[in-house]
Design a protein around this motif. Structure first.
Motif, short mmCIF file in Angstrom:
data_model
loop_
_atom_site.label_atom_id
_atom_site.label_comp_id
_atom_site.label_asym_id
_atom_site.label_seq_id
_atom_site.Cartn_x
_atom_site.Cartn_y
_atom_site.Cartn_z
N ASN A 56 -19.29 -70.68 12.29
CA ASN A 56 -19.32 -69.73 13.42
C ASN A 56 -19.59 -68.34 12.85
O ASN A 56 -19.83 -68.20 11.65
N GLY A 57 -19.56 -67.32 13.71
CA GLY A 57 -19.87 -65.96 13.27
C GLY A 57 -18.66 -65.09 13.05
O GLY A 57 -18.80 -63.91 12.73
N THR A 58 -17.46 -65.66 13.22
CA THR A 58 -16.23 -64.89 13.03
C THR A 58 -15.66 -65.09 11.63
O THR A 58 -15.28 -64.12 10.96
N SER A 80 -17.84 -53.18 20.40
CA SER A 80 -18.31 -54.43 19.80
C SER A 80 -17.55 -55.55 20.47
O SER A 80 -16.70 -55.32 21.35
N TYR A 81 -17.84 -56.77 20.03
CA TYR A 81 -17.06 -57.91 20.50
C TYR A 81 -15.73 -57.93 19.75
O TYR A 81 -15.63 -57.45 18.62
N ALA A 83 -14.22 -59.98 18.00
CA ALA A 83 -14.19 -60.58 16.66
C ALA A 83 -14.31 -59.54 15.55
O ALA A 83 -13.75 -59.73 14.46
N THR A 84 -15.03 -58.45 15.79
CA THR A 84 -15.22 -57.43 14.75
C THR A 84 -13.87 -56.83 14.35
O THR A 84 -13.53 -56.77 13.18
N THR A 126 -21.17 -52.60 13.68
CA THR A 126 -21.95 -53.61 14.41
C THR A 126 -23.32 -53.04 14.78
O THR A 126 -23.40 -51.90 15.25
N ASP A 152 -21.62 -56.24 10.91
CA ASP A 152 -21.55 -57.34 11.87
C ASP A 152 -22.92 -57.37 12.56
O ASP A 152 -23.20 -56.58 13.47
N ALA A 154 -24.19 -59.87 14.23
CA ALA A 154 -24.16 -61.04 15.11
C ALA A 154 -25.32 -61.05 16.10
O ALA A 154 -25.80 -62.11 16.50
N HIS A 155 -25.77 -59.85 16.51
CA HIS A 155 -26.84 -59.75 17.52
C HIS A 155 -28.22 -59.58 16.90
O HIS A 155 -29.19 -59.45 17.63
N SER A 176 -23.99 -64.37 13.89
CA SER A 176 -23.48 -65.47 14.72
C SER A 176 -24.66 -66.27 15.25
O SER A 176 -25.66 -65.69 15.70
N HIS A 178 -23.99 -68.53 17.66
CA HIS A 178 -23.37 -69.11 18.86
C HIS A 178 -24.44 -69.39 19.92
O HIS A 178 -25.49 -68.73 19.95
N LYS A 181 -26.29 -66.62 21.54
CA LYS A 181 -27.02 -65.65 20.73
C LYS A 181 -28.52 -65.99 20.70
O LYS A 181 -28.93 -67.09 21.06
N GLY A 188 -22.12 -71.50 15.24
CA GLY A 188 -22.61 -71.32 13.88
C GLY A 188 -22.71 -69.86 13.52
O GLY A 188 -22.44 -68.98 14.34
N TYR A 306 -20.44 -56.06 29.17
CA TYR A 306 -20.47 -56.37 27.74
C TYR A 306 -20.99 -55.15 27.03
O TYR A 306 -22.06 -54.68 27.42
C1 LIG Z 1 -20.65 -63.32 19.03
C2 LIG Z 1 -20.13 -62.22 18.18
C3 LIG Z 1 -19.23 -62.47 17.12
C4 LIG Z 1 -18.58 -63.79 16.88
O1 LIG Z 1 -19.42 -64.82 16.64
P1 LIG Z 1 -18.96 -66.34 16.94
O2 LIG Z 1 -20.12 -67.13 16.41
O3 LIG Z 1 -18.79 -66.48 18.41
O4 LIG Z 1 -17.71 -66.59 16.17
C5 LIG Z 1 -18.87 -61.41 16.30
N1 LIG Z 1 -19.33 -60.16 16.53
C6 LIG Z 1 -20.17 -59.89 17.55
C7 LIG Z 1 -20.66 -58.49 17.73
C8 LIG Z 1 -20.57 -60.90 18.42
O5 LIG Z 1 -21.36 -60.61 19.46
#
Ligand SMILES: *Cc1c(COP(=O)(O)O)cnc(C)c1O
Length: 357
Positions: A56-58, A80-81, A83-84, A126, A152, A154-155, A176, A178, A181, A188, A306
């Motif tokens: 995953n992305g976390t 950010s989301y 998870a950051t 991020t 981060d 992720a995007h 990420s 996910h 995404k 993933g 978001y």
């Molecule tokens: C989606 C996202 C994550 C987490 O990724 P996962 O794959 O859902 O664990 C982390 N940071 C940001 C900015 C995200 O958008």
């Protein structure tokens, strides 16, 4: 019904054909051939030094903090989301928020510098909606104060800055994959670094610390990507340029249809090849946002607030107030944007929004 996003899924037969090889060998995880093939394809396409596919992305954020042996305070973005910031807390460090730029929505380098103390060890920023951070300014702050930098990203799959993959910047970048995404493996993600030694440390950390079957290099966790995930990634990967092209077309159509001085768009940084990962729209007020959102919902259209809320307002993160981030997060809506969305959909969504602003 139109949701904010819809996972890109090619013909199922393509997935099955890729998965068949691992099925026949009954090798479905533990860094099988499909995971290695996906890593190689990503490296080749974007000219990347090192990549580790993860589940995953976390976990990559948590592993990066662990591998860099960070302690104390880590300066991060409130926009950010979760998870950051939660990864920082999870690793027993203290997230210190630094406010964002009102136009790029990325962490403001001036605010980073203003929040540095003797306890600061790193910056986690991020690339919001795939828009590159001010990489030069963050790098020079990091050098001046001897801080590590984690992005981060992720995007930001596919984003190029000044001719180089966005994943090559900072000490470590994470992504990420996910299902929501721009490039996905269902669940993933990945870790990226230019540094061979750091790559080794990240690699050990993502696989229990294993150094061969019986030896351990040190503490580790399980963040391995499975062959099922890699098969999904390999199915989607050949379509990536088409996915970007389609999103660019829809993104630009939104921009032209929503051309109004009452609406604010994200300023995309110069010198970047953008991936059109999201279409964020900032309204003049939260009540205007709510009116528009209700009107869209009435038409079975479901955009997403978001990022909302601003992370500094989350109880357990104990952040100071952040004027810009709180203001933007209350007024921002991400509009539907995905491969299968039609021009007619974009026109309809835009017409509804224009009616209420
Ligand atoms: C989606 C996202 C994550 C987490 O990724 P996962 O794959 O859902 O664990 C982390 N940071 C940001 C900015 C995200 O958008």
């Amino acid at each position: 019904m139109i949701n904010v996003t819809k996972s890109f899924l090619p013909n199922q037969a393509e997935y099955n054909a890729i998965l068949k090889t691992s099925w026949d060998k009954a090798w479905i995880t533990n860094r099988g051939p499909l995971v290695k093939e996906l890593e190689q394809k990503i490296k080749d396409k974007f000219d990347i030094s090192h990549v580790i596919a993860t589940t995953n992305g976390t976990l990559p954020l948590q592993i990066a903090i662990k591998a860099l042996e960070l302690k104390g305070e880590i300066i991060t973005t409130p926009f950010s989301y979760i998870a950051t910031a939660s990864s920082i807390a999870w690793e027993s460090c203290t997230p210190i928020f630094a406010d964002i730029e009102a136009d790029s929505f990325n962490i403001d380098p001036k605010e980073i510098e203003a929040n540095i103390t003797e306890k600061t060890t790193a910056i986690i920023a991020t690339h919001v909606f795939g828009n590159p951070c001010n990489l030069e300014a963050i790098q020079s702050i990091a050098e001046k104060y001897n801080l590590k930098v984690i992005y981060d990203a992720a995007h930001a799959f596919g984003v190029i800055y000044k001719g180089t993959s966005i994943f090559e910047y900072g000490d470590v970048s994470t992504c990420s994959f996910h299902a929501t995404k721009i490039f996905h493996t269902g669940e993933g993600g990945a870790l990226f670094t230019k540094d061979q030694e750091l790559y080794d440390a990240l690699y050990y950390h993502h696989n229990f610390g294993h150094d061969g079957p019986e030896n351990f290099h040190g503490l580790g966790i399980n963040a391995k990507m499975s062959e099922f995930q890699a098969a999904m990634g390999l199915t989607v990967f050949p379509y990536f340029d088409d996915i970007i092209a389609r999103r660019e077309l829809l993104y630009k159509l939104y921009l032209s249809k929503l051309n109004s001085e009452n609406l604010q768009f994200q300023r995309i940084i110069n010198d970047s090849e953008y991936n059109y990962a999201y279409f964020p729209l900032v309204f003049e007020s939260e009540s205007q946002l709510n009116t528009v959102k209700e009107a869209l919902n009435d038409n079975q259209i479901f955009p997403r607030r978001y990022f909302y809320p601003s992370l500094n307002t989350i109880d357990y993160l104990k952040g100071e107030s952040m004027k810009v981030s709180e203001s933007i997060s209350k007024r921002i809506l991400c509009l539907p944007l995905y491969y299968d969305l039609t021009e007619t959909d974009v026109n309809k969504i835009s017409d509804i929004i224009i009616k209420y602003i």
